[in-house]
Design a protein around this motif. Structure first.
Motif, short mmCIF file in Angstrom:
data_model
loop_
_atom_site.label_atom_id
_atom_site.label_comp_id
_atom_site.label_asym_id
_atom_site.label_seq_id
_atom_site.Cartn_x
_atom_site.Cartn_y
_atom_site.Cartn_z
N GLU A 1 0.14 13.91 -1.53
CA GLU A 1 -0.29 13.14 -0.36
C GLU A 1 -0.91 11.81 -0.80
OE1 GLU A 1 0.04 13.93 2.79
OE2 GLU A 1 0.63 16.04 2.73
N TRP A 2 -0.05 10.81 -0.96
CA TRP A 2 -0.51 9.51 -1.41
C TRP A 2 -1.46 8.87 -0.39
CZ3 TRP A 2 -1.40 6.44 -5.27
CH2 TRP A 2 -1.55 5.06 -5.07
N ASP A 3 -1.12 8.96 0.89
CA ASP A 3 -1.95 8.34 1.93
C ASP A 3 -3.35 8.94 1.96
OD1 ASP A 3 0.11 6.68 2.64
OD2 ASP A 3 0.83 7.94 4.29
N GLY A 4 -3.42 10.27 1.79
CA GLY A 4 -4.72 10.94 1.76
C GLY A 4 -5.58 10.46 0.60
N ALA A 5 -4.94 10.28 -0.57
CA ALA A 5 -5.67 9.79 -1.75
C ALA A 5 -6.17 8.36 -1.54
CB ALA A 5 -4.75 9.85 -2.98
N ARG A 6 -5.36 7.54 -0.90
CA ARG A 6 -5.76 6.14 -0.68
C ARG A 6 -6.90 6.05 0.33
NH1 ARG A 6 -4.87 2.38 -4.40
NH2 ARG A 6 -5.07 0.75 -2.81
N LYS A 7 -6.94 6.99 1.28
CA LYS A 7 -8.07 7.01 2.23
C LYS A 7 -9.38 7.29 1.49
CE LYS A 7 -5.64 8.37 6.48
NZ LYS A 7 -5.37 9.49 7.44
N VAL A 8 -9.31 8.21 0.53
CA VAL A 8 -10.49 8.51 -0.29
C VAL A 8 -10.88 7.28 -1.10
CG1 VAL A 8 -11.40 9.93 -2.18
CG2 VAL A 8 -9.94 10.97 -0.44
N PHE A 9 -9.88 6.58 -1.64
CA PHE A 9 -10.13 5.37 -2.42
C PHE A 9 -10.78 4.29 -1.55
CE2 PHE A 9 -8.67 1.28 -4.25
CZ PHE A 9 -9.22 1.40 -5.53
N ASP A 10 -10.28 4.12 -0.33
CA ASP A 10 -10.85 3.13 0.59
C ASP A 10 -12.29 3.48 0.96
OD1 ASP A 10 -8.47 1.75 0.55
OD2 ASP A 10 -7.70 2.65 2.41
N GLU A 11 -12.54 4.78 1.19
CA GLU A 11 -13.90 5.22 1.51
C GLU A 11 -14.84 4.95 0.34
OE1 GLU A 11 -16.42 9.30 2.54
OE2 GLU A 11 -14.21 9.37 2.58
N MET A 12 -14.31 5.12 -0.84
CA MET A 12 -15.07 4.87 -2.07
C MET A 12 -15.55 3.42 -2.12
SD MET A 12 -13.44 5.59 -5.80
CE MET A 12 -14.42 5.71 -7.28
N LEU A 13 -14.64 2.51 -1.79
CA LEU A 13 -14.98 1.08 -1.79
C LEU A 13 -15.97 0.76 -0.68
CD1 LEU A 13 -11.44 -0.48 -2.45
CD2 LEU A 13 -13.25 0.00 -4.11
#
Length: 442
Positions: free
Chosen positions: A183-195
Motif C-alpha cells: 500500500e504505497w498511498d498508505g505509506a505516503r500518508k504516514v510520511f506526510d503526517e510525519m512532516l
C-alpha cells in the motif's frame, strides 16, 4: 563555545582530555548464579539451579537473576515458566528494568504470541516499570511484523493518551507496515503526517520507500526517491545504494549495478557487505558460481571481511542446483577462514543431502549441527529418519529420533511407520502400534 565549534582541533583536544581524565569504574563483580546459568541449556536444569541457590539461604535472587533466567527460558520458548517468574517478580516486589519487557515482547512477537506481547506491554506499569517510547516502538513492530497493521494503527493513534509522542522510529515502523502490504498511498500518508508533525525523516525513512520500488524492479521510481533524499540533505548509506543495485539486477542490469558499487565510493560512501551481497546473490541465482566466488577474493583485496551471510548465499544456490558437495566445500572453507556456520548454513546442506538421497552424508552434517547447538527443521528430522530406515540404517534412524525428541519434537506418522515397519515387519498389528505411538507422543 563558538571557538570550540569552529575549531575541530580544540574540540578534539577537549574530548581527549575528558577521555583521559574520566574516572574508571571498578569492574562489576560477577554474580555466581548468572555465571552458573550461562552454559546450561536444559529448562529443568535451569530451574533446579535457581532453586538450589534460593535454598542456600545466603543468596537472594534479584533483578539480574530473574532477568537472566527469563531471557534463557524465553529463548527456549518456555513461556509458561516465564509467566511463573513474572508472577514471582510481582510477589516479591522486584524492581524491573524496561529492557526485560522489551526483550520479552520481541520474543513473543518472533514466536507468534502477539496477544501475549500486547498484554505484557499493557501490564508493564503493574511491575512498577516505566514505559518509554522504546517499549511502544517494540510493540508496534511486533504487530506490524505479524500482519496486524490495523491494531498497530489504533495503538499509534492512541499514543498521546498513553503519554507518548511518536518519533522517527515509530513513523518508520508504520510506513514499513503499509509498504509490506503493498500500500504505497498508505505509506505516503504516514510520511506526510510525519512532516506535518515536524518529525525529521531519516535515511531509513527514505530507504524503506526506495526498497519498495526496488523490489518491484522500478529503478526510475527508486532513483527519484534517492535523489529526493539527497536534495533534503540526507547522505545515502551503503543500504541506499544496495537497494538501487538490487533494482538494476532485478531487470538484468548486473553490469550497471556493479558500476554503481564502484561509483558510490566517489560519492563518499564506501561499499559494504550489503553491496557485495546484492552482486553475489544475482551471480549465484543465475548460476555464475565462479564469478560469485571471485567476489570473495575481490573483497579480501579491498580488506572487506565476508560474513556468514555471504557464504550462505553461495551455499543456498549451490544446493538448489544439486551441487551439495560444492556447498559442503564452501562450509569447510568458511570454517577454515574463521567463520562459524549458523543454523541456516547447516540446514541448507542437510536438506540438500536429503533431497539428493545422500542420508549418510546428511547425518554427518546433522551431527556437526547439533554439536554446534543448532537445531534442524522438523521436516528435515523426519526425512532423515525415513531415508536412513530405507537404507537399512535403523540404529542411525533411532539416534535421529532420540535427538528430535530431546528437542521436544515428535516424529510424524510416516517416520514412526518406517521405524516400526523396520523392527516389527512380521507384526500384523504394526500400523495400530504406529497410531498408538503417534497419539502418545502428541
Amino acid at each position: 563555545m563558538s571557538i570550540l565549534r569552529k575549531s575541530p582541533c580544540a574540540y578534539t583536544l577537549v574530548r581527549h582530555y575528558h577521555k583521559q581524565h574520566k574516572p574508571h569504574k571498578p569492574p562489576r563483580k560477577p554474580i555466581p548464579f548468572v555465571t552458573d546459568l550461562k552454559p546450561i541449556q536444559n529448562p529443568d536444569e535451569l530451574f533446579s539451579v535457581f532453586n538450589d541457590y534460593h535454598q542456600t539461604g545466603t543468596f537472594k535472587h534479584d533483578y539480574p537473576s530473574y532477568s537472566s533466567l527469563i531471557y534463557k527460558l524465553a529463548k527456549k520458548r518456555n513461556f509458561e515458566a516465564v509467566e511463573t517468574l513474572l508472577q514471582q517478580l510481582q510477589l516479591y516486589n522486584v524492581r524491573c528494568k524496561e529492557a526485560l519487557f522489551i526483550g520479552l515482547i520481541q520474543h513473543y512477537g518472533k514466536t507468534g504470541f502477539v496477544d501475549k506481547a500486547v498484554e505484557l506491554f499493557r501490564r508493564m506499569p503493574s511491575f512498577d516499570c516505566y514505559r518509554s517510547l522504546q517499549s511502544l516502538n517494540a510493540i508496534l513492530n511486533v504487530l506490524v511484523q505479524n500482519g496486524r497493521l490495523d491494531e498497530a494503527g489504533e495503538m499509534f493513534k492512541g499514543c498521546s493518551k498513553m503519554g507518548f509522542r511518536p518519533n522517527v522510529v515509530s513513523f518508520n515502523i508504520m510506513m514499513k507496515g503499509w509498504l509490506g502490504k503493498g500500500e504505497w498511498d498508505g505509506a505516503r500518508k504516514v510520511f506526510d503526517e510525519m512532516l506535518e508533525r515536524e518529525v525529521e525523516p531519516s535515511v531509513v525513512t527514505y530507504n524503506c520507500q526506495i526498497g519498495f520500488w526496488s523490489r518491484k524492479g522500478e529503478f526510475t521510481q527508486a532513483k527519484r526517491l534517492f535523489d529526493e533524499m539527497v536534495s533534503k540533505g540526507k547522505k545515502p548509506n551503503a543500504i541506499s545504494y544496495g537497494l538501487l543495485m538490487e533494482a538494476l539486477c532485478s531487470v538484468g542490469k548486473f553490469k550497471e549495478a556493479k558500476k554503481m558499487m564502484f561509483d558510490m565510493e566517489y560519492q563518499g560512501c564506501k561499499p559494504r557487505l550489503v553491496n557485495y551481497g546484492v552482486l553475489m546473490n544475482d551471480l549465484a541465482k543465475t548460476g555464475n558460481f565462479d564469478e560469485a566466488k571471485g567476489l570473495l577474493n575481490d573483497m579480501k583485496k579491498r580488506r572487506i571481511k565476508p560474513d556468514v551471510v555471504m557464504y550462505n548465499i553461495l551455499i543456498n544456490y549451490l544446493c538448489k542446483e544439486s551441487k551439495v558437495e560444492e556447498a559442503y566445500k564452501m562450509l569447510v572453507e568458511m570454517q577454515v577462514n574463521g567463520f562459524e556456520p549458523n543454523a541456516a548454513t547447516y540446514r541448507m546442506i542437510v536438506d540438500g543431502y536429503c533431497n539428493g538421497g545422500k542420508f549418510d552424508e546428511g547425518l554427518k552434517v546433522l551431527n556437526a549441527m547439533l554439536l554446534s547447538r543448532h537445531c534442524a527443521r522438523f521436516e528435515t528430522f523426519c526425512c532423515l529418519i525415513i531415508g536412513l530406515v530405507n537404507n537399512g540404517k535403523v540404529d542411525d534412524a533411532c539416534f535421529v529420533t532420540e535427538e528430535m525428541m530431546k528437542r521436544r519434537m515428535s516424529p510424524d506418522f510416516s517416520s514412526w511407520e518406517a521405524l516400526v515397519a523396520s523392527t516389527c515387519s512380521g507384526y500384523k498389528h504394526a500400523r495400530l502400534l504406529v497410531s498408538e505411538l503417534v497419539s502418545s507422543s502428541v
